[in-house]
Design a protein around this motif. Structure first.
Motif, PDB file in Angstrom:
ATOM      1  N   GLY A 132       0.899  -1.372  -0.014  1.00 33.98           N
ATOM      2  CA  GLY A 132      -0.190   0.045   0.112  1.00 33.98           C
ATOM      3  C   GLY A 132       0.826   1.425   0.091  1.00 33.98           C
ATOM      4  N   CYS A 133       0.422   2.561  -0.184  1.00 32.91           N
ATOM      5  CA  CYS A 133       0.775   3.647  -0.159  1.00 32.91           C
ATOM      6  C   CYS A 133      -0.148   4.754   0.603  1.00 32.91           C
ATOM      7  N   MET A 134       0.486   6.003   0.714  1.00 33.64           N
ATOM      8  CA  MET A 134      -0.305   6.902   1.367  1.00 33.64           C
ATOM      9  C   MET A 134      -0.603   8.030   0.540  1.00 33.64           C
ATOM     10  N   SER A 135      -0.492   7.916  -0.799  1.00 35.65           N
ATOM     11  CA  SER A 135      -0.747   8.641  -2.066  1.00 35.65           C
ATOM     12  C   SER A 135      -2.215   8.368  -2.682  1.00 35.65           C
ATOM     13  N   ASP A 136      -2.677   9.356  -3.582  1.00 33.50           N
ATOM     14  CA  ASP A 136      -3.967   9.287  -4.152  1.00 33.50           C
ATOM     15  C   ASP A 136      -3.756  10.101  -5.354  1.00 33.50           C
ATOM     16  N   CYS A 137      -2.913   9.505  -6.185  1.00 32.88           N
ATOM     17  CA  CYS A 137      -2.820   9.804  -7.703  1.00 32.88           C
ATOM     18  C   CYS A 137      -3.852   9.767  -8.527  1.00 32.88           C
ATOM     19  N   THR A 146      -4.820  -1.814  -3.318  1.00 31.67           N
ATOM     20  CA  THR A 146      -4.033  -1.851  -2.593  1.00 31.67           C
ATOM     21  C   THR A 146      -4.186  -1.329  -1.084  1.00 31.67           C
ATOM     22  N   GLY A 147      -4.989   0.028  -1.011  1.00 38.40           N
ATOM     23  CA  GLY A 147      -5.257   0.633   0.082  1.00 38.40           C
ATOM     24  C   GLY A 147      -4.096   1.323   0.740  1.00 38.40           C
ATOM     25  N   LYS A 148      -4.421   1.854   1.856  1.00 35.38           N
ATOM     26  CA  LYS A 148      -3.121   2.571   2.574  1.00 35.38           C
ATOM     27  C   LYS A 148      -2.004   1.631   2.892  1.00 35.38           C
ATOM     28  N   ILE A 149      -0.861   2.278   3.544  1.00 34.24           N
ATOM     29  CA  ILE A 149       0.230   1.861   3.849  1.00 34.24           C
ATOM     30  C   ILE A 149      -0.123   0.758   4.986  1.00 34.24           C
ATOM     31  N   ASP A 150       0.789  -0.368   4.815  1.00 38.93           N
ATOM     32  CA  ASP A 150       0.631  -1.405   5.943  1.00 38.93           C
ATOM     33  C   ASP A 150       2.226  -1.855   6.148  1.00 38.93           C
ATOM     34  N   SER A 151       2.763  -1.560   7.156  1.00 35.07           N
ATOM     35  CA  SER A 151       4.070  -2.049   7.204  1.00 35.07           C
ATOM     36  C   SER A 151       4.277  -3.018   8.639  1.00 35.07           C
ATOM     37  N   PRO A 152       4.804  -4.183   8.245  1.00 33.45           N
ATOM     38  CA  PRO A 152       5.083  -5.097   9.216  1.00 33.45           C
ATOM     39  C   PRO A 152       6.395  -4.463  10.037  1.00 33.45           C
ATOM     40  N   VAL A 165      19.777 -13.670   2.806  1.00 35.58           N
ATOM     41  CA  VAL A 165      21.242 -13.875   2.553  1.00 35.58           C
ATOM     42  C   VAL A 165      21.621 -15.316   2.899  1.00 35.58           C
ATOM     43  N   HIS A 166      21.089 -15.964   3.895  1.00 39.13           N
ATOM     44  CA  HIS A 166      21.611 -17.384   4.020  1.00 39.13           C
ATOM     45  C   HIS A 166      21.154 -18.371   3.183  1.00 39.13           C
ATOM     46  N   ALA A 167      20.141 -18.163   2.184  1.00 36.40           N
ATOM     47  CA  ALA A 167      19.807 -18.715   0.929  1.00 36.40           C
ATOM     48  C   ALA A 167      20.541 -18.438  -0.078  1.00 36.40           C
ATOM     49  N   GLY A 168      21.416 -17.670  -0.069  1.00 37.51           N
ATOM     50  CA  GLY A 168      22.555 -17.247  -1.216  1.00 37.51           C
ATOM     51  C   GLY A 168      22.294 -15.865  -1.878  1.00 37.51           C
ATOM     52  N   ALA A 169      21.374 -15.167  -1.320  1.00 39.69           N
ATOM     53  CA  ALA A 169      21.097 -13.751  -1.936  1.00 39.69           C
ATOM     54  C   ALA A 169      22.593 -13.005  -1.706  1.00 39.69           C
ATOM     55  N   LYS A 170      23.080 -12.347  -2.739  1.00 41.31           N
ATOM     56  CA  LYS A 170      24.022 -11.443  -2.930  1.00 41.31           C
ATOM     57  C   LYS A 170      23.813 -10.026  -3.234  1.00 41.31           C
ATOM     58  N   GLU A 171      22.550  -9.882  -3.400  1.00 39.65           N
ATOM     59  CA  GLU A 171      21.774  -8.475  -3.929  1.00 39.65           C
ATOM     60  C   GLU A 171      20.299  -8.507  -3.353  1.00 39.65           C
ATOM     61  N   ILE A 172      19.970  -7.751  -2.147  1.00 35.87           N
ATOM     62  CA  ILE A 172      18.699  -7.683  -1.795  1.00 35.87           C
ATOM     63  C   ILE A 172      18.071  -6.409  -2.269  1.00 35.87           C
ATOM     64  N   ARG A 173      16.938  -6.603  -3.224  1.00 37.60           N
ATOM     65  CA  ARG A 173      16.200  -5.598  -3.400  1.00 37.60           C
ATOM     66  C   ARG A 173      14.977  -5.441  -2.431  1.00 37.60           C
ATOM     67  N   ILE A 174      15.007  -4.062  -2.011  1.00 36.01           N
ATOM     68  CA  ILE A 174      13.791  -3.808  -0.973  1.00 36.01           C
ATOM     69  C   ILE A 174      12.968  -3.021  -1.835  1.00 36.01           C
ATOM     70  N   THR A 175      11.876  -3.797  -1.767  1.00 29.66           N
ATOM     71  CA  THR A 175      10.738  -3.239  -2.730  1.00 29.66           C
ATOM     72  C   THR A 175       9.285  -2.815  -1.843  1.00 29.66           C
ATOM     73  N   GLY A 176       8.540  -2.144  -2.442  1.00 28.56           N
ATOM     74  CA  GLY A 176       7.143  -1.510  -2.048  1.00 28.56           C
ATOM     75  C   GLY A 176       6.604  -0.792  -2.987  1.00 28.56           C
ATOM     76  N   GLN A 177       5.349  -0.400  -2.757  1.00 27.50           N
ATOM     77  CA  GLN A 177       4.779   0.703  -3.615  1.00 27.50           C
ATOM     78  C   GLN A 177       5.380   2.163  -3.456  1.00 27.50           C
ATOM     79  N   ASP A 178       5.694   2.432  -2.093  1.00 27.14           N
ATOM     80  CA  ASP A 178       6.272   3.538  -1.629  1.00 27.14           C
ATOM     81  C   ASP A 178       7.107   3.408  -0.328  1.00 27.14           C
ATOM     82  N   THR A 179       8.399   2.852  -0.449  1.00 26.71           N
ATOM     83  CA  THR A 179       9.257   2.581   0.288  1.00 26.71           C
ATOM     84  C   THR A 179       9.570   3.696   1.452  1.00 26.71           C
TER      85      THR A 179
END
Length: 416
Positions: A132-137, A146-152, A165-179
């Motif tokens: 989700g995000c806080m925008s209303d474009c 999606t609705g508003k932001i829901d952050s774990p 990382v333990h599974a072998g990731a060398k690049e972690i891409r942090i994603t979301g509608q609006d991080t």
């Protein structure tokens, strides 16, 4: 969410590029259509082996243009002979293949599914940190899904990153509608804290921050810039989509930021980092965009000189407020898109030209075309290493390279 139709012609490399385009679209919450007539956007991944093939590509592009709402042409013919589509009267965006997903999304936020979980794709770990995000474009249809932001909680996302990382990731891409608004619904924005914690995980890896709207970044720009400066694992890369250089147009788009706030974000990172990459997006041809508004966008592009730029021609999404606005003609949108795309290539080419002759530490993130691999330097610039097998180079390796040349939107590197 957009419905897409993709057609691929030519070699295995083209098919691989189409798979990556489709993966990006699906990651963004978009779905395949039954056919071009049902699609919001059609994508033609073209080939140009012989003259007969070229004629077939032009004919198919003309057919697709008549069948679908929006057409994007990519692939070998688009890159080598893109002007032929224009000369044939095909009203299409002619793009490098890695620009296609952003253009197809029409400037909208990515839309993770409700049950989005981290995934490992080769050595790339994809970590959705919120939904989700806080925008209303006014032009964006994804907000309806999606609705508003829901952050774990931070700790939950850190544990997911550690598992990647333990599974072998060398690049972690942090994603979301609006991080940038991570944690907003809980009364505080804590993206910088999350990044700091992820970078503390034991292992050899890099972290790339995904799209963050300028408004959210602006409120924590000092804290974010400090975290970037202090953590070598963080790519010096920010994707902050400005969408227009005109405050009037931004208001009609219902974007929450003004141009001044976007520029202040850029200035803050300029002060904190010796070298970094700004990625941003522009929507050209929004219904209320005047010639003067367009010139303001061009001026902003010249001023901040982003090293990655997504240029999207506005297209109406059903059910959005912008769909009810009286639109600009296709010719106007095409001319503005062409002008900005040409300026974009000058700006991006200048950035990659400045790399030639330097040495860089890079991470190999995935295989490229033929016997090549795609790498990223500290500022997330793309570096291609050719004859990878001769050098014993494969995804997951860190290595030092000398930049020997460039091809406008990527550089060539030789291991040293």
């Amino acid at each position: 969410m957009a419905r897409y139709h993709i057609e691929t012609y030519g070699c295995t490399a083209n098919r691989g590029e189409s798979r990556q385009i489709e993966r990006a679209l699906r990651d963004g919450g978009h779905a395949p259509a039954a056919g071009p007539e049902d699609a919001d956007v059609a994508i033609l991944n073209s080939c140009t082996v012989v003259e007969k093939t070229e004629r077939n590509m032009l004919r198919r592009a003309q057919e697709l243009e008549a069948e679908t709402a929006e057409l994007i042409v990519t692939g070998c013919m688009a890159l080598a002979q893109g002007e032929e589509f224009r000369e044939a009267g095909v009203d299409a965006q002619v793009l490098h293949w890695d620009e296609v997903p952003a253009a197809a999304m029409n400037g909208e936020c990515p839309t993770p599914t409700p049950d989005a979980e981290p995934i490992l794709d080769g050595v790339i770990g994809i970590l959705p940190i919120a939904r989700g995000c806080m925008s209303d474009c006014s032009y964006c249809i994804t907000k309806q899904a999606t609705g508003k932001i829901d952050s774990p909680p931070i700790e939950e996302n850190v544990e997911k990153a550690r598992a990647l990382v333990h599974a072998g990731a060398k690049e972690i891409r942090i994603t979301g509608q609006d991080t940038g608004v991570y944690g907003w619904e809980q009364g505080e924005r804590v993206l910088h804290e999350l990044l700091d914690r992820v970078c503390d995980i034991e292992g050899e890896f890099r972290v790339r921050l995904g799209m963050a709207n300028p408004k959210g970044v602006h409120g924590i720009r000092e804290e974010l810039a400090t975290v970037f400066a202090e953590n070598e694992r963080l790519y010096n890369f920010i994707h902050a989509p400005v969408q227009s250089g005109s405050n009037d147009v931004l208001g009609d788009m219902r974007r929450q930021h003004q141009v001044r706030e976007f520029v202040e974000v850029v200035e803050t990172f300029d002060d904190a980092l010796d070298e970094w990459t700004l990625s941003t997006d522009f929507i050209v041809g929004f219904p209320t965009e005047t010639d003067a508004d367009h010139e303001q966008s061009m001026a902003l592009l010249r001023e901040v000189r982003p090293e990655k730029i997504n240029v999207t021609r506005f297209s109406k999404r059903p059910g959005t407020d912008a769909a009810d606005m009286k639109g600009l003609g296709g010719t106007v949108k095409k001319e503005r898109s062409k002008a900005m795309s040409e300026l974009k290539m000058d700006v991006v080419g200048e950035a990659y030209e400045s790399m030639v002759g330097t040495e860089r530490r890079v991470l190999v993130v995935e295989e490229g075309t033929g016997d090549s691999v795609k790498c990223r330097d500290d500022a997330y610039r793309q570096v291609i290493v050719q004859n990878a097998s001769e050098h014993g180079v494969e995804p997951g390796n860190f290595l030092d390279v000398e930049i020997t040349g460039h091809q406008t939107v990527y550089a060539f590197g030789r291991p040293v």
